[in-house]
Each structure stands twice: as C-alpha cells, then as structure tokens.
Design a protein around this motif. Structure first.
Motif, short mmCIF file in Angstrom:
data_model
loop_
_atom_site.label_atom_id
_atom_site.label_comp_id
_atom_site.label_asym_id
_atom_site.label_seq_id
_atom_site.Cartn_x
_atom_site.Cartn_y
_atom_site.Cartn_z
N ASN A 76 137.66 41.12 106.54
CA ASN A 76 136.48 40.50 106.01
C ASN A 76 135.30 41.65 106.97
O ASN A 76 134.40 41.74 105.86
CB ASN A 76 136.52 39.11 106.28
CG ASN A 76 135.16 38.47 105.55
OD1 ASN A 76 134.33 38.44 106.70
ND2 ASN A 76 135.60 38.14 104.17
N LEU A 77 135.07 41.55 107.81
CA LEU A 77 133.79 42.09 107.85
C LEU A 77 132.94 43.59 108.27
O LEU A 77 132.29 43.90 107.61
CB LEU A 77 133.45 41.66 109.84
CG LEU A 77 133.59 40.76 110.21
CD1 LEU A 77 133.16 40.20 111.94
CD2 LEU A 77 132.63 39.85 109.20
N LEU A 78 134.77 44.11 107.68
CA LEU A 78 134.62 45.47 106.86
C LEU A 78 133.88 45.57 105.65
O LEU A 78 132.63 46.57 105.94
CB LEU A 78 135.63 46.34 107.51
CG LEU A 78 135.39 47.72 106.89
CD1 LEU A 78 134.39 48.52 107.35
CD2 LEU A 78 136.95 48.50 106.74
N PRO A 79 134.20 44.93 104.38
CA PRO A 79 134.48 45.66 103.60
C PRO A 79 132.85 44.82 103.19
O PRO A 79 132.39 44.67 102.63
CB PRO A 79 135.66 44.40 102.61
CG PRO A 79 136.03 43.36 103.72
CD PRO A 79 135.62 44.50 104.85
N VAL A 80 132.18 43.84 103.14
CA VAL A 80 131.25 42.81 104.02
C VAL A 80 130.09 43.61 104.63
O VAL A 80 128.73 43.43 103.63
CB VAL A 80 131.27 40.70 103.82
CG1 VAL A 80 130.38 40.66 104.20
CG2 VAL A 80 132.85 40.76 103.33
N ASN B 59 126.85 44.35 102.46
CA ASN B 59 125.73 43.99 102.71
C ASN B 59 124.95 44.93 102.37
O ASN B 59 123.07 44.85 102.21
CB ASN B 59 125.66 43.09 104.17
CG ASN B 59 126.24 41.48 104.31
OD1 ASN B 59 126.44 41.30 104.63
ND2 ASN B 59 126.67 40.98 102.51
N LEU B 60 125.20 46.13 103.09
CA LEU B 60 124.38 47.95 103.22
C LEU B 60 123.09 47.58 101.62
O LEU B 60 122.65 47.90 102.24
CB LEU B 60 124.96 48.87 103.98
CG LEU B 60 124.97 48.45 105.73
CD1 LEU B 60 126.30 49.66 105.99
CD2 LEU B 60 123.55 49.17 106.04
N VAL B 61 124.84 48.35 101.17
CA VAL B 61 124.51 48.65 100.14
C VAL B 61 123.13 47.41 98.86
O VAL B 61 122.38 47.53 98.53
CB VAL B 61 126.15 48.28 99.12
CG1 VAL B 61 125.32 49.07 98.25
CG2 VAL B 61 127.15 49.65 99.69
N GLY B 62 123.77 45.93 99.37
CA GLY B 62 122.87 44.95 98.34
C GLY B 62 121.48 45.12 98.95
O GLY B 62 120.60 45.19 98.80
N GLY C 178 129.97 41.33 99.13
CA GLY C 178 128.73 41.34 99.94
C GLY C 178 127.89 41.90 99.39
O GLY C 178 126.21 41.10 100.36
N ILE C 179 127.25 42.61 98.11
CA ILE C 179 126.57 43.38 98.07
C ILE C 179 124.98 42.21 97.07
O ILE C 179 124.10 42.51 97.65
CB ILE C 179 127.04 43.80 96.76
CG1 ILE C 179 127.79 44.95 97.38
CG2 ILE C 179 125.18 44.67 95.92
CD1 ILE C 179 127.91 45.77 96.25
N SER D 96 128.06 38.76 106.29
CA SER D 96 128.72 39.41 107.64
C SER D 96 128.42 38.80 108.75
O SER D 96 129.61 38.10 109.75
CB SER D 96 128.21 41.07 107.82
OG SER D 96 127.28 41.15 107.93
N ILE D 97 127.29 38.10 109.19
CA ILE D 97 126.72 37.09 110.44
C ILE D 97 127.44 36.08 110.19
O ILE D 97 127.68 35.73 111.08
CB ILE D 97 125.22 37.85 110.74
CG1 ILE D 97 124.92 39.46 110.66
CG2 ILE D 97 124.83 37.56 111.99
CD1 ILE D 97 125.69 40.00 111.37
#
Length: 262
Positions: free
Chosen positions: A232-236, A240-243, A157-158, A199-200
C-alpha cells in the motif's frame, strides 16, 4: 481572495521557507501533521462504525477534512501537500536536494506521528467501542488497503493527491480561517467518498489495524507491517508524488513560466 496567479507567486516564497526549515523542525512538524491527518481518520472510522453503511461513510467523509484543516491552520508539514514544492523548484528558487530533504524529513515525521496516534488509539482500547463495532471498521479498512493491487493503489494515489494539492491551493486563496477551511473542504471530502488513496492517512489506518490485530487477536495475517509498506504505502506514495507534482507543474506553467519577476 487571492487569485490563482497570486497563489502561485506566494507559494514560491512559502516553498522557499519550507525548504530552508531545519531538518529537526521539519521532522517535528511532520509528526504533528501525521497526528492531525490521523485525527481525520479517527473521525471517519467512528462515523462509519456509529452510523454504518453508505450514510456512515458519507458522514465520515464530511468529517475527515478536519485533519487537513488542522495541518494548514494549526501549523505543520504534510508530505502530500509539499509535493507542490515543485513550483519553487521550477522557478529556480530552491534546489532539488533541498526539496528532497524536505520530503524525506516530513514523510518520516508523518509516519511517526501517524504511528503515535494509532498506538494511543489501539492501546487505549478505543476499537472496543460500540460493542466492537469500531474494531470491525478498523480491520476492514486496513484489510482493504493491503488487498489493493499495486496498479490500483498507484492510480488512486495519483487522483487523491491531485485533489489534496487542489485543496491546499484553494485554501491559499482565502485570507481568513473560515475561507481557508471552506476552500480545502470539498476536494478532501470528495477524495474520501471516492475511496482514493492518501499515503499519510493510510499510515494511520494501517498502523491502527496492525496494533489492533495484535491486541484483539483478530488473526488477520494480511494486515502486517510488511504488507502495509510494500502493498500500500509504496504504490500510494509514488502515486501521490505524481498527482501532486502534476498539479504544481500545471500551475507553474500557467502562472509563472515566462512571467516577469519583481
């Protein structure tokens, strides 16, 4: 073409507009973006099912950027791209509360939009196309996403949202529709080819898998709403936020920190 410094300066004003948009409008714009990104997911899965193998995935990756093109050109709000709101936040032009409100409204809207499209695709029995070949791909994609470990999903996700935010950044360099699409195209194609986690897009992939699981009696117990949200959605989403924020922070530091304001 806008230079990186001009993009950074322009995004401060763009971000202020995003943060000050009424919540209901943000939610509706989020719904639109969820649908648009989901359309990219439809294209990816259709190409994969039609062609098959590595070539099918390559063609699907080449088609997926249409989703972000719709988001940026047609007008909508995408949570992952809006991680760049850290730029006007660091400039002191918006509040954290305002940014958080944007993220929540847009994220929920993205989920609703993705779910609407997934419902229409699944209950329109599109997965039965290609003698059920599309259903196989739909379930394979969804199963693969809930099977990821928390760490793998987070790290993928990052990297994914680093590339998405770079795609958004590069689109802002262009001053025509063609140049904007050219700017966003390759980072998005590459993240899809590499199997990074968005995530989306995953909202669509997972929800169409969940709906198809029930309609076609696939019997894949692993593909369910609880697994979709927690595995999936929680860790991703966290990745995504971090990246995305990392890209915003770097460009703020390079082009805005200490710069004189007009």
């Amino acid at each position: 073409m806008n230079s990186p410094a001009e993009i950074a300066k322009n995004y401060v004003e763009i971000g202020k507009g995003k943060v000050n948009t009424p919540a209901l409008k943000l939610f509706i714009l989020g719904i639109m973006a969820g649908i648009f990104i989901g359309i990219g997911g439809v294209a990816y899965e259709m190409a994969t099912a039609t062609i098959g193998g590595a070539l099918g995935k390559l063609v699907g990756a080449c088609m997926f950027p249409a989703g972000l093109g719709l988001v940026l050109i047609a007008g909508s709000e995408l949570f992952t791209g809006n991680c760049l709101l850290v730029i006007p936040l660091l400039e002191g032009e918006v509040t954290f509360g305002g940014v958080l409100r944007n993220w929540v409204c847009v994220y929920l809207g993205n989920f609703v939009g993705s779910t609407i499209l997934a419902f229409l695709v699944a209950f329109g029995h599109s997965p039965s196309l290609l003698d059920g070949g599309l259903l196989d791909v739909v379930m394979s994609v969804a199963s693969g996403k809930v099977a990821l470990s928390f760490g793998d999903a987070f790290l993928r996700g990052i990297v994914c949202n680093m590339m998405v935010c770079l795609a958004v950044w590069m689109s802002f360099a262009g001053k025509t529709v063609a140049s904007k699409i050219a700017g966003l195209y390759f980072p998005i194609m590459i993240f899809v080819m590499a199997g990074f986690e968005h995530s989306i897009a995953n909202m669509y992939y997972l929800m169409v898998g969940i709906f198809s699981n029930s309609i076609y009696w696939v019997g894949d117990a692993a593909v369910n709403l609880g697994a979709a949200l927690t595995k999936n959605l929680l860790p991703v989403t966290l990745g995504n936020l971090v990246g995305g924020m990392a890209i915003g922070i770097v460009y703020w530091y390079l082009y805005l920190k200490g710069a004189k304001k007009d």
